[in-house]
Design a protein around this motif. Structure first.
Motif, PDB file in Angstrom:
ATOM      1  N   PRO B  30       0.660  -1.119  -0.091  1.00 47.07           N
ATOM      2  CA  PRO B  30       0.037  -0.031  -0.032  1.00 47.07           C
ATOM      3  C   PRO B  30       0.956   1.390  -0.047  1.00 47.07           C
ATOM      4  O   PRO B  30       1.890   1.300   0.451  1.00 47.07           O
ATOM      5  N   GLU B  31       0.170   2.280  -0.485  1.00 45.32           N
ATOM      6  CA  GLU B  31       0.969   3.597  -0.639  1.00 45.32           C
ATOM      7  C   GLU B  31       0.803   4.144   0.772  1.00 45.32           C
ATOM      8  O   GLU B  31      -0.001   3.722   1.781  1.00 45.32           O
ATOM      9  N   ILE B  33      -0.793   6.864   3.009  1.00 43.88           N
ATOM     10  CA  ILE B  33      -1.439   7.948   3.014  1.00 43.88           C
ATOM     11  C   ILE B  33      -2.231   7.758   4.304  1.00 43.88           C
ATOM     12  O   ILE B  33      -2.713   7.016   4.991  1.00 43.88           O
ATOM     13  N   THR B  35      -4.308   9.513   7.800  1.00 42.30           N
ATOM     14  CA  THR B  35      -5.761   9.752   7.954  1.00 42.30           C
ATOM     15  C   THR B  35      -5.712  11.420   8.263  1.00 42.30           C
ATOM     16  O   THR B  35      -5.950  11.930   9.304  1.00 42.30           O
ATOM     17  N   SER B  39      -6.106  13.839   2.575  1.00 45.69           N
ATOM     18  CA  SER B  39      -6.363  12.649   1.967  1.00 45.69           C
ATOM     19  C   SER B  39      -7.588  12.500   1.260  1.00 45.69           C
ATOM     20  O   SER B  39      -8.016  11.631   0.451  1.00 45.69           O
ATOM     21  N   TRP B  42      -8.143  12.754  -2.438  1.00 49.31           N
ATOM     22  CA  TRP B  42      -8.040  11.532  -3.462  1.00 49.31           C
ATOM     23  C   TRP B  42      -9.774  11.383  -4.313  1.00 49.31           C
ATOM     24  O   TRP B  42      -9.708  10.472  -4.879  1.00 49.31           O
ATOM     25  N   LEU B  43     -10.511  12.024  -3.518  1.00 45.07           N
ATOM     26  CA  LEU B  43     -12.070  11.839  -4.308  1.00 45.07           C
ATOM     27  C   LEU B  43     -11.974  12.637  -5.649  1.00 45.07           C
ATOM     28  O   LEU B  43     -12.722  12.491  -6.405  1.00 45.07           O
ATOM     29  N   PRO B  45      -9.674  12.897  -8.481  1.00 44.32           N
ATOM     30  CA  PRO B  45      -9.807  11.960  -9.389  1.00 44.32           C
ATOM     31  C   PRO B  45     -10.947  10.849  -9.631  1.00 44.32           C
ATOM     32  O   PRO B  45     -11.110  10.554 -10.872  1.00 44.32           O
ATOM     33  N   LEU B  46     -11.451  10.401  -8.549  1.00 46.16           N
ATOM     34  CA  LEU B  46     -12.566   9.480  -8.488  1.00 46.16           C
ATOM     35  C   LEU B  46     -13.741  10.199  -9.249  1.00 46.16           C
ATOM     36  O   LEU B  46     -14.571   9.891  -9.961  1.00 46.16           O
ATOM     37  N   SER B  49     -13.113  10.535 -12.673  1.00 40.11           N
ATOM     38  CA  SER B  49     -13.635   9.179 -13.412  1.00 40.11           C
ATOM     39  C   SER B  49     -14.998   8.834 -13.838  1.00 40.11           C
ATOM     40  O   SER B  49     -15.463   8.502 -14.536  1.00 40.11           O
ATOM     41  N   ILE B  50     -15.848   9.072 -12.679  1.00 39.35           N
ATOM     42  CA  ILE B  50     -17.283   9.059 -12.620  1.00 39.35           C
ATOM     43  C   ILE B  50     -17.716  10.065 -13.759  1.00 39.35           C
ATOM     44  O   ILE B  50     -18.700   9.556 -14.383  1.00 39.35           O
ATOM     45  N   ILE B  52     -16.513  11.397 -16.348  1.00 38.43           N
ATOM     46  CA  ILE B  52     -16.068  11.036 -17.723  1.00 38.43           C
ATOM     47  C   ILE B  52     -16.844   9.925 -18.247  1.00 38.43           C
ATOM     48  O   ILE B  52     -17.402   9.806 -19.243  1.00 38.43           O
ATOM     49  N   THR B  53     -17.122   8.589 -17.411  1.00 37.68           N
ATOM     50  CA  THR B  53     -17.571   7.444 -17.663  1.00 37.68           C
ATOM     51  C   THR B  53     -19.355   7.951 -17.989  1.00 37.68           C
ATOM     52  O   THR B  53     -19.785   7.453 -19.062  1.00 37.68           O
ATOM     53  N   TYR B  54     -19.737   8.531 -16.934  1.00 35.51           N
ATOM     54  CA  TYR B  54     -21.392   8.926 -17.164  1.00 35.51           C
ATOM     55  C   TYR B  54     -21.258   9.991 -18.595  1.00 35.51           C
ATOM     56  O   TYR B  54     -22.402   9.347 -19.014  1.00 35.51           O
TER      57      TYR B  54
END
Lengths: 133, 98
Positions: B30-31, B33, B35, B39, B42-43, B45-46, B49-50, B52-54
């Protein structure tokens, strides 16, 4: 005639759905939607790999984190192969990196589920359009 | 001459192998990171991603300009909504604890 079309149509939808599950974006690619297919493939694979990079392959745990695993396997059946290797708990996954990794890999799986449903729906629409005229 | 090529190819294979081992090793540990509030970043990039896909599944036709514009608008609204929610929750927590 209609019964045969119905049978072929169902088989076609099944193939598109399975393709989309095996390789993210492959369902759209089979339908000729190449741009969508590339975008979907790159985004979902990148999200999944980012999750594995952050949390390690240990985030795929079919024993302890069963519900996360259900979402992760939507990425591809290949996740089951990874799950087989990580089932013994040989790879460390803990703390915040584990949480982030699980969220990334599971969201990638759920996004692929969205793409599978979308590809099957597109295939269905095209099938009915062809049959209609 | 052929022995030279043979040794050189073995050398190349060993380099590729070691590079592959290093790459694989990054996926087995694991990296680091903590608490920390950082941290939560990190939401982002997610969320991207959501988005772009949507948008890849929803847009009727995909052109580079239109796609980027739509993705940027949705991503921006998600981030703004997250910030507003965070501020409201922070204010509630402050009211309760003070």
């Amino acid at each position: 005639m209609a019964e045969r079309w119905e049978k072929n149509h169902t088989l076609f939808l099944l193939i598109v759905g399975l393709l989309a599950w095996f390789v993210p974006g492959a369902g759209h690619f089979a339908l000729g939607e190449k741009k969508r297919a590339i975008i979907i493939f790159v985004t979902i694979v990148a999200t999944f790999c980012t999750g594995l990079y952050i949390g390690s392959v240990g985030v795929i745990d079919r024993v302890v984190a069963w519900w996360w695993y259900v979402a992760q396997i939507m990425n591809s059946p290949m996740v089951a192969v990874l799950g087989h290797f990580t089932a013994g708990g040989g790879y460390p996954a803990y703390g915040r990196p584990n949480e982030i990794g699980q969220i990334y890999t599971s969201i990638a799986g759920l996004l692929n589920l969205l793409c599978i449903v979308n590809a099957v729906y597109l295939a269905h629409l095209r099938g009915t359009e062809t049959a209609g005229g | 001459m052929s022995i030279f090529y043979f040794l050189f190819s073995i050398y190349q294979i060993s380099i590729v192998n070691s590079q592959l081992s290093i790459t694989m090793a990054t996926f087995t540990t694991p990296e680091k990171i903590g608490t920390t509030p950082a941290s939560m970043l990190w939401l982002l990039p997610l969320a991207a991603s959501i988005t772009i896909t949507y948008k890849a599944t929803k847009l009727p036709t995909i052109t580079a300009r239109n796609f980027i514009k739509e993705v940027a608008m949705l991503f921006g609204s998600i981030v703004v909504f997250i910030i507003i929610t965070a501020l409201v929750l922070w204010a509630l927590a402050w009211l309760i604890t003070e």
